[in-house]
Design an enzyme around this catalytic site. Structure first.
Site, short mmCIF file in Angstrom:
data_model
loop_
_atom_site.label_atom_id
_atom_site.label_comp_id
_atom_site.label_asym_id
_atom_site.label_seq_id
_atom_site.Cartn_x
_atom_site.Cartn_y
_atom_site.Cartn_z
N SER A 156 38.81 27.40 54.54
CA SER A 156 38.45 26.27 53.69
C SER A 156 38.23 25.04 54.54
O SER A 156 38.81 24.91 55.62
CB SER A 156 39.58 26.00 52.68
OG SER A 156 39.35 24.78 52.04
N TYR A 163 48.58 24.19 51.57
CA TYR A 163 47.36 25.00 51.46
C TYR A 163 46.48 24.74 52.69
O TYR A 163 46.00 25.67 53.34
CB TYR A 163 46.61 24.64 50.17
CG TYR A 163 45.25 25.30 50.02
CD1 TYR A 163 45.14 26.60 49.54
CD2 TYR A 163 44.08 24.62 50.33
CE1 TYR A 163 43.90 27.21 49.39
CE2 TYR A 163 42.83 25.21 50.18
CZ TYR A 163 42.75 26.51 49.71
OH TYR A 163 41.52 27.09 49.56
N1 LIG Z 1 37.37 27.28 44.91
C1 LIG Z 1 37.29 26.45 45.92
O1 LIG Z 1 36.99 25.26 45.76
C2 LIG Z 1 37.55 26.95 47.33
C3 LIG Z 1 37.22 26.11 48.39
C4 LIG Z 1 37.45 26.55 49.69
C5 LIG Z 1 37.99 27.79 49.90
N2 LIG Z 1 38.32 28.60 48.86
C6 LIG Z 1 38.91 29.90 49.17
O2 LIG Z 1 38.09 30.92 48.61
C7 LIG Z 1 38.86 32.08 48.42
C8 LIG Z 1 38.54 32.67 47.06
O3 LIG Z 1 38.99 31.79 46.04
P1 LIG Z 1 38.16 31.48 44.72
O4 LIG Z 1 37.74 30.08 44.82
O5 LIG Z 1 37.17 32.54 44.52
O6 LIG Z 1 39.28 31.47 43.59
P2 LIG Z 1 39.79 32.65 42.63
O7 LIG Z 1 38.68 33.18 41.84
O8 LIG Z 1 40.98 32.10 41.94
O9 LIG Z 1 40.22 33.77 43.67
C9 LIG Z 1 41.46 33.86 44.28
C10 LIG Z 1 41.79 35.33 44.23
O10 LIG Z 1 42.89 35.64 45.09
C11 LIG Z 1 43.60 36.67 44.45
N3 LIG Z 1 44.97 36.77 44.96
C12 LIG Z 1 45.85 35.77 45.12
N4 LIG Z 1 47.00 36.28 45.58
C13 LIG Z 1 46.83 37.62 45.70
C14 LIG Z 1 47.66 38.68 46.10
N5 LIG Z 1 48.92 38.46 46.50
N6 LIG Z 1 47.17 39.92 46.08
C15 LIG Z 1 45.90 40.16 45.68
N7 LIG Z 1 45.07 39.20 45.28
C16 LIG Z 1 45.54 37.93 45.29
C17 LIG Z 1 43.60 36.25 43.00
O11 LIG Z 1 43.89 37.36 42.19
P3 LIG Z 1 44.57 37.18 40.73
O12 LIG Z 1 43.45 36.93 39.79
O13 LIG Z 1 45.22 38.51 40.51
O14 LIG Z 1 45.53 36.05 40.82
C18 LIG Z 1 42.19 35.76 42.83
O15 LIG Z 1 41.33 36.79 42.44
C19 LIG Z 1 40.31 31.68 48.60
O16 LIG Z 1 40.75 32.10 49.86
C20 LIG Z 1 40.25 30.18 48.56
O17 LIG Z 1 41.31 29.59 49.29
C21 LIG Z 1 38.10 28.21 47.58
#
Ligand SMILES: NC(=O)c1ccc[n+]([C@@H]2O[C@H](COP(=O)([O-])OP(=O)(O)OC[C@H]3O[C@@H](n4cnc5c(N)ncnc54)[C@H](OP(=O)(O)O)[C@@H]3O)[C@@H](O)[C@H]2O)c1
Ligand SMILES: Cc1cc2nc3c(=O)[nH]c(=O)nc-3n(C[C@H](O)[C@H](O)[C@H](O)COP(=O)(O)OP(=O)(O)OC[C@H]3O[C@@H](n4cnc5c(N)ncnc54)[C@H](O)[C@@H]3O)c2cc1C
Lengths: 408, 241
Positions: free
Chosen positions: B134, B147
Site C-alpha cells: 500500500s 497498518y
Molecule cells: N482498499 C484500499 O484502499 C487499499 C489501498 C491500498 C492497499 N490495499 C490492500 O489491498 C489488499 C486487498 O484489499 P481490498 O481493498 O481488496 O479489501 P477487501 O475486499 O476487504 O479484501 C481484504 C481481503 O483479505 C481477506 N483476509 C483478511 N484476513 C484474512 C485471513 N486471515 N485469511 C484469509 N483471508 C483474509 C478478507 O477476507 P474476509 O472477507 O474473509 O474477511 C478480504 O477478502 C489488501 O492487502 C489491502 O491492504 C487496499
C-alpha cells in the site's frame, strides 16, 4: 457523495452503506434504498435523510448457460455485453447507456429502441431474489411480488441477483440507416413502415425546425470496429447551453446527412453514442439538468407537447408497441414517448416542466419516474392508477425521495 | 497460465483474477469464507477461467505448507502468485489495543512473509510473485498506524526477496494502490482520489505482464508519495492527513 445523473435535486442522504456479497444482511440504517449506477436523472435513486446502499460491489456473474444468464444485481449491462457478445448473445433490451445496473434496469423496467418487438426489460427476467427486512425471497413471473418489483423503483427490497434470458445475434455489427425527415407526419409514416420491418427504431428531433433523423437498425453478421472511448468531462463546465444546443443540433444534422444512407456499425455506436463522452452531464454545470420523458397515447397530444417544447440537443421520439409491461408501476404503455433534456434554470424551467407534464397527463399519458424530479402527486396518482395494489408490497424498511414526494 | 490467489475474496484480487480468467487462466483461490469463495469461483468460470477453491484462514500457520502442496498438486506449477489478504483495522482499536495491532501485523506481514518464504523455492524461472502492499507503507501516518507499519515491513521484505530471486529469474512485484472503493474502505469518507477495484486489477495484470518491480496504482500516487516523503519530519509530525 453519490447523486443522480441530472444532478438535480442535490442528494441529502445521511449514510452510504455499500453491499458487496449476496449473503450479507441489510444494513441497519433506515430508511434504505438500493443505488445502482445512479443513471436515473431525478430523485428516484435518492433517499434524503436515509441511507443509500450502493450495489457496485455485487458485480459477479453466477452462471451463463445457453441463453440464460444469472448474475448479481450490480453487474452493469455493459459488463454483460462484453461477456455475451463474443459468445453470440445480446441483451433483449438496452437503454441509451451501457452504464446501468441489472437492479436499476429491473427497478425502472427500462425500455429500448426495440420496444415494439421486445417490450420492456422486465419481460425477459426469469427469476430474481429479493433481500427484504423480513428475509430473503425468490420470485418469478406470475408472482405478485415479481410484478411489484419490476418497475418497483427499489421499494420492494434489494434485488440481490436476477436471471435473464438473452437472445442470439449473428455478430457484433449492426446494419443501420439514418433517414432525415421533415415534420411529424413523415415521422409517423416512417415509424409505421420501419417498426414492421426493423428490430430497432428511434428518432432524434429538432423541435424548433420540426425536422429530424429517423434511425433504424438490425443486428448483422460480422464484426465492426468499436467506437473510440476516452473523452472525459472531468469537472463541471457551466456552458452556455443555448449556444451548445444550436451548435449540437446543426453539427449533428450535417454529419448525419453527409453519411452514407445504409451502413454497418458497431453496436456500441448505435446504442450508446453518448457513452463516448464520459460524464457529459457535467456539461450542464452545477445546477444540473432536468430530463422530461413522457408517453402519450395520441398523435394530437404529441403535437401539443412539441408546440410547448424548447429546442434541446437531445430530443428523442419513439413509438411504443402494444406489448404489455409486466410491472404494476411500469412506465411503458402504447403510444408515443418523447424525451428531452433541459438545463436547470430554476423557476422558468420548472414552469416549462409543469406545462409539459399537464399536457401529457391530461391526454392520458404518463411521466417516466426514472427521469423525473418534479411531477406532482396528483399527476402520479392519475397516471399510475395501480398504486394502491403496489403499496401492499413495499418493504417498510425502504423508501426514496421520489416516493415521499409523489406518493403523498 | 496458472495463478495462485491468496485472499481471493478481496475486491482488488477479484478484479485482477477477472482479467486473467478472461484469458482462460487456471486459478487456485484461497480465502477463509467458503461461500464467498464459491461466488468468486463461479464468476471467474463464467468469464472463461478455470477455478479451484480452498477455504483457509491464512493466519493459520500450520496450514501454510499443506496449502502450497495442495496448490502445486492441483496445478502442477505456479506462474503467478498474488498475495492480497489484508486488514486495515479501525483506527481507534488498533492504536489502543495491542491484540488488534498484532492481528494486523500477522495478517499483513507475518502470514505473507511465511507463505512467500515457503513458496519462493518452488517458483520456476519466469514466474512472478505479486503482493499487494500500500502507499500507506511509504511513510508512517497517524491515520493508518500499525497498518502502515505492516505494509512498510512487507515492502522491505519484497525488496529483499526481489534481489534474492532475480538471479533465478523469478520476478517479484510490489503493488501499491492508493485509495480504492472496496469493503476495506466501506466505512471511510470518500473523496475524488478513490478509484475502482477494476482499475487496480487491470493495473496489476499489466504490471505482471510487463515484469515491473514496483507499481503505484494509479500511477500518480508515485508523485504524491514522492512529495510526502520529502516533507521534513519537524513539519510532518504536525500534519493531520
Ligand atoms: N482498499 C484500499 O484502499 C487499499 C489501498 C491500498 C492497499 N490495499 C490492500 O489491498 C489488499 C486487498 O484489499 P481490498 O481493498 O481488496 O479489501 P477487501 O475486499 O476487504 O479484501 C481484504 C481481503 O483479505 C481477506 N483476509 C483478511 N484476513 C484474512 C485471513 N486471515 N485469511 C484469509 N483471508 C483474509 C478478507 O477476507 P474476509 O472477507 O474473509 O474477511 C478480504 O477478502 C489488501 O492487502 C489491502 O491492504 C487496499
Ligand atoms: C444517457 C442515458 C440514457 C438512458 N436511456 C434510457 C432508455 O433508453 N430507456 C430507459 O428506460 N431508460 C433510460 N435511461 C434511464 C436508466 O436506464 C434508468 O434510470 C436505470 O434505472 C438506471 O439504472 P442504475 O443502475 O443507474 O440505477 P439507479 O439510477 O442507481 O437506480 C434506479 C432505481 O433502481 C433501484 N435499484 C437499483 N439497484 C437495485 C437493486 N439491486 N435492487 C432494487 N432496486 C434497485 C433504485 O433504488 C432506484 O429506484 C437512460 C439514462 C441515461 C443516463
Amino acid at each position: 457523495m453519490l447523486g443522480s445523473w441530472g444532478r438535480y435535486p442535490p442528494p441529502r442522504h445521511v449514510a452510504e452503506r455499500p453491499i458487496a456479497w449476496r449473503d450479507e444482511p441489510l444494513p441497519e440504517a433506515r430508511p434504505l434504498l438500493a443505488y445502482g449506477q445512479g443513471r436515473s436523472y431525478g430523485d428516484s435513486c435518492l433517499n434524503d435523510g436515509g441511507a443509500l446502499v450502493p450495489t457496485a460491489g455485487l458485480d459477479r456473474f453466477i452462471s451463463f448457460e445457453g441463453s440464460l444468464l444469472r448474475c448479481e444485481s450490480g453487474v452493469t449491462l455493459g459488463e454483460i455485453l462484453s461477456l455475451s457478445v463474443p459468445r453470440g448473445f445480446f441483451l433483449p433490451v438496452v437503454p441509451g447507456t451501457r452504464h446501468v445496473s441489472v437492479g436499476g434496469a429491473i427497478a425502472n423496467d427500462i425500455h429500448g429502441k426495440n420496444h415494439h418487438r421486445a417490450g420492456t426489460f422486465g419481460r425477459h427476467v426469469r427469476r430474481l431474489e429479493l433481500l427484504r427486512s423480513d428475509g430473503r425471497v425468490e420470485c418469478a413471473p406470475g408472482d405478485e411480488l415479481f410484478a411489484a418489483t419490476v418497475g418497483g423503483l427499489g421499494l420492494t427490497g434489494l434485488i440481490t441477483w436476477a436471471e435473464l434470458e438473452l437472445k442470439p445475434i449473428p455478430g457484433s455489427a449492426m446494419r443501420v440507416e439514418a433517414i432525415p425527415f421533415g415534420g411529424l407526419d413523415e415521422f409517423f409514416a416512417l415509424s409505421e413502415e420501419s417498426d414492421a420491418r426493423c428490430e430497432y427504431t428511434v428518432a432524434w428531433l429538432h423541435v424548433v425546425r420540426s425536422r429530424g433523423i429517423f434511425f433504424r437498425g438490425d443486428h448483422a453478421a460480422g464484426a465492426a470496429r468499436p467506437p473510440r472511448r476516452g473523452l472525459i468531462v472531468p469537472f463541471s463546465l457551466p456552458l452556455v447551453i443555448d449556444l451548445t444546443t444550436e451548435a449540437f443540433n446543426k453539427t449533428y444534422f450535417t454529419a448525419q446527412k453527409m453519411g452514407p444512407r445504409s451502413r454497418a456499425e458497431h453496436f456500441e455506436k448505435f446504442f450508446f453514442p453518448l457513452d463516448a463522452l464520459a460524464g457529459w452531464n457535467r456539461l450542464y454545470g452545477k445546477r444540473g439538468l432536468l430530463q422530461f420523458q413522457c408517453v402519450v397515447p395520441t398523435k394530437e397530444a404529441l403535437q401539443a407537447l412539441l408546440q410547448e417544447a424548447p429546442s434541446s440537443p437531445l430530443t428523442v421520439l419513439k413509438k411504443f408497441g402494444e406489448l404489455q409491461s409486466p410491472g404494476i408501476l411500469s412506465f411503458p404503455r402504447p403510444g408515443f414517448t418523447l424525451a428531452l433534456d433541459v438545463p436547470n434554470r430554476g423557476a422558468e424551467t420548472y414552469a416549462l416542466y409543469l406545462r409539459l407534464e399537464n399536457i401529457a397527463v391530461e391526454a392520458g399519458g404518463a411521466i417516466y419516474p426514472a427521469k423525473d424530479a418534479r411531477m406532482a402527486p396528483k399527476s402520479f396518482a392519475r397516471s399510475y392508477p395501480r398504486r394502491g395494489e403496489f403499496e401492499r408490497h413495499i418493504d417498510p424498511a425502504f423508501s426514496s425521495s421520489f416516493w415521499r414526494r409523489v406518493a403523498r | 497460465m496458472k495463478v495462485l490467489v491468496l485472499g481471493a475474496t478481496s475486491a482488488i484480487a477479484q478484479a485482477a483474477a477477472r482479467v486473467w480468467a478472461a484469458r482462460g487462466a487456471e486459478l487456485f483461490l484461497v480465502g477463509r469464507n467458503s461461500e464467498r469463495l464459491g461466488a468468486v469461483a463461479d464468476d471467474l468460470r463464467a468469464r472463461g477461467g478455470k477455478a479451484l477453491t480452498l477455504a483457509q484462514d491464512l493466519n493459520d500457520e500450520k496450514q501454510h505448507e499443506p496449502l502450497i502442496e495442495n496448490a502445486l498438486q492441483a496445478m502442477g506449477a505456479i506462474d503467478v502468485v498474488l498475495v492480497a489478504q489484508g486488514l486495515l483495522g479501525d483506527p481507534a482499536g488498533r492504536d489502543e489495543d495491542p491484540a488488534a495491532a498484532e492481528l494486523i501485523l500477522r495478517t499483513n506481514l507475518v502470514a505473507p512473509v511465511r507463505l512467500l518464504t515457503l513458496l519462493a523455492p518452488r517458483m520456476q524461472p519466469g514466474a512472478c510473485i505479486a503482493a499487494i502492499s500500500s502507499t500507506s507503507g511509504d511513510r508512517g501516518r497517524a491515520q493508518v498506524g500499525v497498518y502502515g507499519a505492516s505494509k512498510a515491513g512487507l515492502d522491505s521484505f519484497l525488496s529483499a526477496l526481489r534481489q534474492r530471486l532475480s538471479r533465478r529469474g523469478v520476478r517479484v512485484l510490489t503493488v501499491k494502490p492508493g485509495f480504492v472503493h472496496t469493503p476495506m474502505t466501506a466505512q471511510r469518507k470518500k473523496h475524488a482520489l478513490y478509484t475502482s477495484p477494476a482499475v487496480i486489477g487491470r493495473g496489476i495484470v499489466r504490471a505482471v505482464d510487463r515484469g515491473r518491480d514496483v507499481v503505484y496504482l494509479p500511477w500518480y500516487w508515485r508523485v504524491i508519495l514522492l512529495i510526502v516523503r520529502l516533507i521534513p519530519e519537524t513539519v510532518f509530525k504536525r500534519l493531520s492527513f
